[in-house]
Design a protein around this motif. Sequence first.
Motif, PDB file in Angstrom:
ATOM      1  N   GLN A   5     -11.651 -14.559   1.825  1.00 47.67           N
ATOM      2  CA  GLN A   5     -11.629 -14.008   3.177  1.00 47.67           C
ATOM      3  C   GLN A   5     -10.706 -12.797   3.257  1.00 47.67           C
ATOM      4  O   GLN A   5     -11.058 -11.770   3.844  1.00 47.67           O
ATOM      5  N   ILE A   6      -9.527 -12.913   2.671  1.00 43.86           N
ATOM      6  CA  ILE A   6      -8.568 -11.802   2.691  1.00 43.86           C
ATOM      7  C   ILE A   6      -9.141 -10.595   1.950  1.00 43.86           C
ATOM      8  O   ILE A   6      -8.996  -9.445   2.391  1.00 43.86           O
ATOM      9  N   LYS A   7      -9.830 -10.849   0.833  1.00 47.14           N
ATOM     10  CA  LYS A   7     -10.451  -9.751   0.089  1.00 47.14           C
ATOM     11  C   LYS A   7     -11.514  -9.055   0.932  1.00 47.14           C
ATOM     12  O   LYS A   7     -11.604  -7.822   0.953  1.00 47.14           O
ATOM     13  N   LYS A   8     -12.327  -9.845   1.629  1.00 48.44           N
ATOM     14  CA  LYS A   8     -13.392  -9.266   2.451  1.00 48.44           C
ATOM     15  C   LYS A   8     -12.810  -8.464   3.616  1.00 48.44           C
ATOM     16  O   LYS A   8     -13.330  -7.401   3.970  1.00 48.44           O
ATOM     17  N   VAL A   9     -11.751  -8.976   4.219  1.00 45.91           N
ATOM     18  CA  VAL A   9     -11.100  -8.232   5.303  1.00 45.91           C
ATOM     19  C   VAL A   9     -10.514  -6.928   4.768  1.00 45.91           C
ATOM     20  O   VAL A   9     -10.635  -5.869   5.393  1.00 45.91           O
ATOM     21  N   SER A  10      -9.915  -6.981   3.587  1.00 46.51           N
ATOM     22  CA  SER A  10      -9.289  -5.792   2.998  1.00 46.51           C
ATOM     23  C   SER A  10     -10.307  -4.711   2.660  1.00 46.51           C
ATOM     24  O   SER A  10      -9.969  -3.518   2.637  1.00 46.51           O
ATOM     25  N   LEU A  11     -11.553  -5.103   2.408  1.00 47.18           N
ATOM     26  CA  LEU A  11     -12.593  -4.131   2.056  1.00 47.18           C
ATOM     27  C   LEU A  11     -12.908  -3.168   3.196  1.00 47.18           C
ATOM     28  O   LEU A  11     -13.578  -2.153   2.987  1.00 47.18           O
ATOM     29  N   VAL A  12     -12.426  -3.480   4.385  1.00 52.14           N
ATOM     30  CA  VAL A  12     -12.602  -2.576   5.526  1.00 52.14           C
ATOM     31  C   VAL A  12     -12.038  -1.194   5.206  1.00 52.14           C
ATOM     32  O   VAL A  12     -12.532  -0.177   5.711  1.00 52.14           O
ATOM     33  N   ASP A  13     -11.022  -1.143   4.353  1.00 51.70           N
ATOM     34  CA  ASP A  13     -10.420   0.144   3.980  1.00 51.70           C
ATOM     35  C   ASP A  13     -11.450   1.104   3.388  1.00 51.70           C
ATOM     36  O   ASP A  13     -11.273   2.329   3.457  1.00 51.70           O
ATOM     37  N   ASN A  14     -12.517   0.556   2.803  1.00 49.56           N
ATOM     38  CA  ASN A  14     -13.544   1.403   2.189  1.00 49.56           C
ATOM     39  C   ASN A  14     -14.391   2.143   3.220  1.00 49.56           C
ATOM     40  O   ASN A  14     -15.069   3.114   2.885  1.00 49.56           O
ATOM     41  N   LEU A  15     -14.350   1.672   4.457  1.00 49.47           N
ATOM     42  CA  LEU A  15     -15.202   2.267   5.489  1.00 49.47           C
ATOM     43  C   LEU A  15     -14.599   3.528   6.096  1.00 49.47           C
ATOM     44  O   LEU A  15     -15.336   4.416   6.536  1.00 49.47           O
ATOM     45  N   ILE A  16     -13.263   3.588   6.142  1.00 45.35           N
ATOM     46  CA  ILE A  16     -12.592   4.677   6.857  1.00 45.35           C
ATOM     47  C   ILE A  16     -11.443   5.218   6.009  1.00 45.35           C
ATOM     48  O   ILE A  16     -10.528   4.457   5.652  1.00 45.35           O
ATOM     49  N   PRO A  17     -11.459   6.499   5.678  1.00 43.85           N
ATOM     50  CA  PRO A  17     -10.323   7.086   4.954  1.00 43.85           C
ATOM     51  C   PRO A  17      -9.026   6.896   5.745  1.00 43.85           C
ATOM     52  O   PRO A  17      -9.010   7.008   6.969  1.00 43.85           O
ATOM     53  N   ASN A  18      -7.968   6.568   5.045  1.00 46.78           N
ATOM     54  CA  ASN A  18      -6.628   6.381   5.622  1.00 46.78           C
ATOM     55  C   ASN A  18      -6.456   5.050   6.354  1.00 46.78           C
ATOM     56  O   ASN A  18      -5.362   4.770   6.854  1.00 46.78           O
ATOM     57  N   TYR A  19      -7.511   4.252   6.441  1.00 47.21           N
ATOM     58  CA  TYR A  19      -7.350   2.908   7.002  1.00 47.21           C
ATOM     59  C   TYR A  19      -6.591   2.089   5.964  1.00 47.21           C
ATOM     60  O   TYR A  19      -7.010   2.005   4.811  1.00 47.21           O
ATOM     61  N   SER A  20      -5.493   1.477   6.356  1.00 46.97           N
ATOM     62  CA  SER A  20      -4.576   0.877   5.373  1.00 46.97           C
ATOM     63  C   SER A  20      -4.361  -0.611   5.623  1.00 46.97           C
ATOM     64  O   SER A  20      -3.229  -1.090   5.681  1.00 46.97           O
ATOM     65  N   LEU A  21      -5.448  -1.346   5.759  1.00 48.61           N
ATOM     66  CA  LEU A  21      -5.347  -2.770   6.066  1.00 48.61           C
ATOM     67  C   LEU A  21      -4.809  -3.572   4.882  1.00 48.61           C
ATOM     68  O   LEU A  21      -4.020  -4.505   5.069  1.00 48.61           O
ATOM     69  N   THR A  22      -5.222  -3.211   3.675  1.00 49.93           N
ATOM     70  CA  THR A  22      -4.736  -3.920   2.484  1.00 49.93           C
ATOM     71  C   THR A  22      -3.219  -3.852   2.404  1.00 49.93           C
ATOM     72  O   THR A  22      -2.542  -4.868   2.177  1.00 49.93           O
ATOM     73  N   GLN A  23      -2.695  -2.669   2.614  1.00 47.93           N
ATOM     74  CA  GLN A  23      -1.243  -2.476   2.576  1.00 47.93           C
ATOM     75  C   GLN A  23      -0.558  -3.271   3.684  1.00 47.93           C
ATOM     76  O   GLN A  23       0.505  -3.867   3.470  1.00 47.93           O
ATOM     77  N   HIS A  24      -1.187  -3.302   4.857  1.00 51.79           N
ATOM     78  CA  HIS A  24      -0.570  -4.021   5.973  1.00 51.79           C
ATOM     79  C   HIS A  24      -0.584  -5.531   5.732  1.00 51.79           C
ATOM     80  O   HIS A  24       0.387  -6.224   6.076  1.00 51.79           O
ATOM     81  N   ILE A  25      -1.657  -6.046   5.150  1.00 51.34           N
ATOM     82  CA  ILE A  25      -1.713  -7.480   4.847  1.00 51.34           C
ATOM     83  C   ILE A  25      -0.629  -7.847   3.835  1.00 51.34           C
ATOM     84  O   ILE A  25       0.027  -8.894   3.953  1.00 51.34           O
ATOM     85  N   GLU A  26      -0.417  -6.985   2.852  1.00 54.08           N
ATOM     86  CA  GLU A  26       0.664  -7.219   1.885  1.00 54.08           C
ATOM     87  C   GLU A  26       2.017  -7.239   2.595  1.00 54.08           C
ATOM     88  O   GLU A  26       2.874  -8.082   2.305  1.00 54.08           O
ATOM     89  N   PHE A  27       2.194  -6.317   3.537  1.00 57.28           N
ATOM     90  CA  PHE A  27       3.430  -6.268   4.318  1.00 57.28           C
ATOM     91  C   PHE A  27       3.608  -7.550   5.136  1.00 57.28           C
ATOM     92  O   PHE A  27       4.703  -8.128   5.193  1.00 57.28           O
ATOM     93  N   MET A  28       2.525  -8.013   5.755  1.00 64.06           N
ATOM     94  CA  MET A  28       2.585  -9.244   6.545  1.00 64.06           C
ATOM     95  C   MET A  28       2.977 -10.432   5.674  1.00 64.06           C
ATOM     96  O   MET A  28       3.800 -11.270   6.071  1.00 64.06           O
ATOM     97  N   ASN A  29       2.393 -10.505   4.494  1.00 60.16           N
ATOM     98  CA  ASN A  29       2.704 -11.616   3.591  1.00 60.16           C
ATOM     99  C   ASN A  29       4.152 -11.561   3.113  1.00 60.16           C
ATOM    100  O   ASN A  29       4.842 -12.582   3.045  1.00 60.16           O
ATOM    101  N   GLU A  30       4.613 -10.363   2.790  1.00 56.35           N
ATOM    102  CA  GLU A  30       5.980 -10.203   2.290  1.00 56.35           C
ATOM    103  C   GLU A  30       7.022 -10.615   3.325  1.00 56.35           C
ATOM    104  O   GLU A  30       8.078 -11.156   2.981  1.00 56.35           O
ATOM    105  N   HIS A  31       6.726 -10.372   4.603  1.00 54.18           N
ATOM    106  CA  HIS A  31       7.705 -10.636   5.666  1.00 54.18           C
ATOM    107  C   HIS A  31       7.368 -11.888   6.474  1.00 54.18           C
ATOM    108  O   HIS A  31       7.950 -12.124   7.533  1.00 54.18           O
ATOM    109  N   ASN A  32       6.411 -12.653   5.972  1.00 56.79           N
ATOM    110  CA  ASN A  32       6.033 -13.913   6.624  1.00 56.79           C
ATOM    111  C   ASN A  32       5.503 -13.692   8.045  1.00 56.79           C
ATOM    112  O   ASN A  32       5.744 -14.507   8.945  1.00 56.79           O
TER     113      ASN A  32
END
Length: 289
Positions: free
Chosen positions: A22-49
């Motif tokens: 599910q997380i991988k599929k959500v992260s693939l949204v970045d492929n639709l729009i240049p500069n969309y940075s959802l993968t990076q934000h999910i990593e940030f969310m995980n790192e900071h709980n």
Amino acid sequence: MRKIYLHKRFDSFPKLMSLSDQIKKVSLVDNLIPNYSLTQHIEFMNEHNFLKVSKQYKTSFTSFDERYNVSTSFIKQDNNLWGLLTLGHEIGHNYFNSFIENATAKVNMSTLTAETFAFINETLVMHQLMNDPQNNDYSFDLLFYLYRLISVPFSMDLYQKKVFAENETEFSWNEIINKRLETITTLFPNKKILNLKYSHHNISMNDDFLFNEAELFLYPRAYLLGLFISSSFINDSNLYITFIEYINNAVKLDISLILEKVFNVSEDEAIENGVMLFRKFLQGLNHNV
């Protein structure tokens, strides 16, 4: 002060997928729009709980803590399409909140505006699913999901609209039931509810009316606005940059003003476009089923 966006999802039996998928599929949204940075934000969310997923949660919601100017998403884990879209929705709240510098603007943001932001990300996940031929197996699940997301709240709001239209401040039980029967008859003239007597015990208002402003057709409107905006981003990625710059600097966030300033359309025009896009979405899903 904490602001909470609470969401209720419906049960079904769609195909299973793991949380990591599910997380991988959500992260693939970045492929639709240049500069969309959802993968990076999910990593940030995980790192900071700031992303908490558990099957123990009764529902999914995103909470904003004004003191620390951070958002935390609590997500009820469902290993299916419903869980995937819930994940996309709540991360959408969190993602766009992260761009808003003014904490007061976040606190005072209307539910319609906040939900539109979340639906932008959720509909991008749906765009990604539609664009991937490997995801055709989810077409029926998506159709059923959209029916429950749009049709059910819309019919409830029609009933509530009849109640709100009355001038009386107090209603008898029979008056409320009659409003419900009028709505049922209008929507389903050829249908008969077999357990009508007992179904009258289940005519409560939407949960949001207990906790938030009483705004009719809120979720269908927010979905259509989110679909319009996400489609606009895909068609013109510069609009995404302009949108982010706008919410980053805004002192007050109102979806009508955002639509006017960023997309040069009124809210009604955006909804009309959203309806047309929604129909195309359904046609594409019907083709795949």
